[in-house]
Design a protein around this motif. Structure first.
Motif, PDB file in Angstrom:
ATOM      1  N   CYS A 180     -16.061  29.530  57.385  1.00  0.00           N
ATOM      2  CA  CYS A 180     -15.679  28.571  58.435  1.00  0.00           C
ATOM      3  C   CYS A 180     -16.117  29.056  59.819  1.00  0.00           C
ATOM      4  O   CYS A 180     -16.486  28.255  60.684  1.00  0.00           O
ATOM      5  N   MET A 209     -13.667  19.738  54.604  1.00  0.00           N
ATOM      6  CA  MET A 209     -14.704  20.539  55.239  1.00  0.00           C
ATOM      7  C   MET A 209     -15.285  21.563  54.272  1.00  0.00           C
ATOM      8  O   MET A 209     -16.497  21.813  54.254  1.00  0.00           O
ATOM      9  N   GLN A 238     -19.079  20.819  53.872  1.00  0.00           N
ATOM     10  CA  GLN A 238     -19.835  21.718  54.741  1.00  0.00           C
ATOM     11  C   GLN A 238     -20.174  23.061  54.088  1.00  0.00           C
ATOM     12  O   GLN A 238     -21.194  23.656  54.399  1.00  0.00           O
TER      13      GLN A 238
END
Length: 333
Positions: free
Chosen positions: A223, A303, A307
């Motif tokens: 992240c 996410m 991602q």
């Protein structure tokens, strides 16, 4: 008169000894604090500065303008209408409403810490806070005004005339001075001293064990490759849907979804957005540019999938959310 040193010498010795003991205790304590700070000085996230050097009068003027509905065409909408400071700098709506009840097409980003962002708006079309002000004041769906109207209204206010004359004696109330005052106020909206920042500065107990574990996992999952720096983001662009087609799954693609492409016209910039800051993120939902996600838990999960191409275990998601909640700082009145 002779002084009897035999009386005061024991006291002197005691004072000296106390001083030596105190200094011997203080040095290790000081070193311990310095060591604690040094321990985290190479982390991907850095603390927000505790102070910012800005002209107080200009900040105060900018604050009043930020809350002044006369910046809108029909005197109903101020900057604070969509960016209430007491609510994390956002209105909590999926899409904000402007004059005549018109609804916008993209989620309102927070104004807090915006002075730390490398560009403004989701698509980065304004490189500075000053240029950003042109957008909402002139957008027909937001404030729907223009500088001639705004200046005409403000020049009817004797208080504003005096304050502008003092701060900007050569220009007075003008497009550039209005923008300067508002932008200066916005630069004052830092939120330092979050639990996590205090942790980075050496307060080991400032965050919970779960938040610490969440931070470790936040980095391990990747992240922090996008969410790093003092703003924990807002310093780069990234495509939404790196590993999985976010828009194909969601459907109903709009012009706002094209992101950076709307600014550059470059095909590879489609679906690319400024990475949002995670500062105060627990307060700034709903999430993503389309405001489609209600909770942090869901945002972290999605996410990771789109991602990072990963599925995060439930406990890890909860840990990361605990870390994200520790990023809420203090906004000085």
């Amino acid at each position: 008169m002779r002084m009897d040193f035999s009386i005061i010498l024991p006291q002197v010795r005691a004072c000296l000894l106390g001083g030596v003991l105190a200094s011997s205790l203080m040095v290790p304590m000081a070193h311990a604090k310095d060591d604690a700070i040094a321990k985290y000085e190479n982390e991907p996230i850095t603390p927000i500065p505790l102070t910012v050097d800005l002209d107080r009068d200009e900040v105060a003027l900018g604050r009043d303008l930020f809350h002044d509905v006369r910046l809108s065409k029909d005197d109903t909408i101020s900057c604070a209408s969509c960016h209430p400071l007491e609510n994390g700098g956002v209105d909590g709506l999926r899409f904000s409403f402007g004059i005549n009840g018109q609804q916008g097409a993209i989620n309102t980003p927070t104004v807090l810490n915006s002075g730390l962002f490398f560009a403004q708006f989701w698509n980065g079309r304004a490189p500075t806070l000053e240029e950003q002000i042109e957008g909402p004041t002139h957008d027909p769906k937001e404030m729907g005004s223009n500088w001639a109207e705004i200046i005409s209204k403000l020049t009817q206010d004797g208080g504003y005339i005096k304050r502008f004359a003092k701060l900007y004696p050569e220009q007075g109330i003008a497009r550039e001075t209005i923008k300067s005052a508002i932008a200066t106020f916005e630069r004052s909206l830092l939120t330092p001293n979050s639990p996590f920042d205090r942790f980075l500065r050496g307060e080991e107990d400032a965050i919970s064990a779960q938040a610490k574990e969440g931070y470790v996992q936040f980095k391990a999952y990747g992240c922090s490759s996008c969410h790093q720096g003092v703003a924990v983001g807002a310093n780069m662009y990234e495509k939404l849907g790196v590993h999985k087609d976010y828009f194909g799954t969601r459907g109903n693609i709009t012009k706002a979804d094209f992101g950076r492409f709307n600014v550059t016209g470059i095909e590879e910039h489609k679906f690319e957005f400024k990475v949002p800051s995670l500062r105060n993120v627990a307060m700034t939902g709903p999430y993503f540019h389309d405001g489609s996600i209600e909770t942090l838990h869901e945002a972290v999960t999605i996410m990771a999938q789109y991602q990072l191409g990963r599925t995060i275990k439930e406990q890890d998601v909860e840990n990361i959310v605990a870390f994200l909640e520790s990023l809420s700082g203090e906004l000085k009145p």
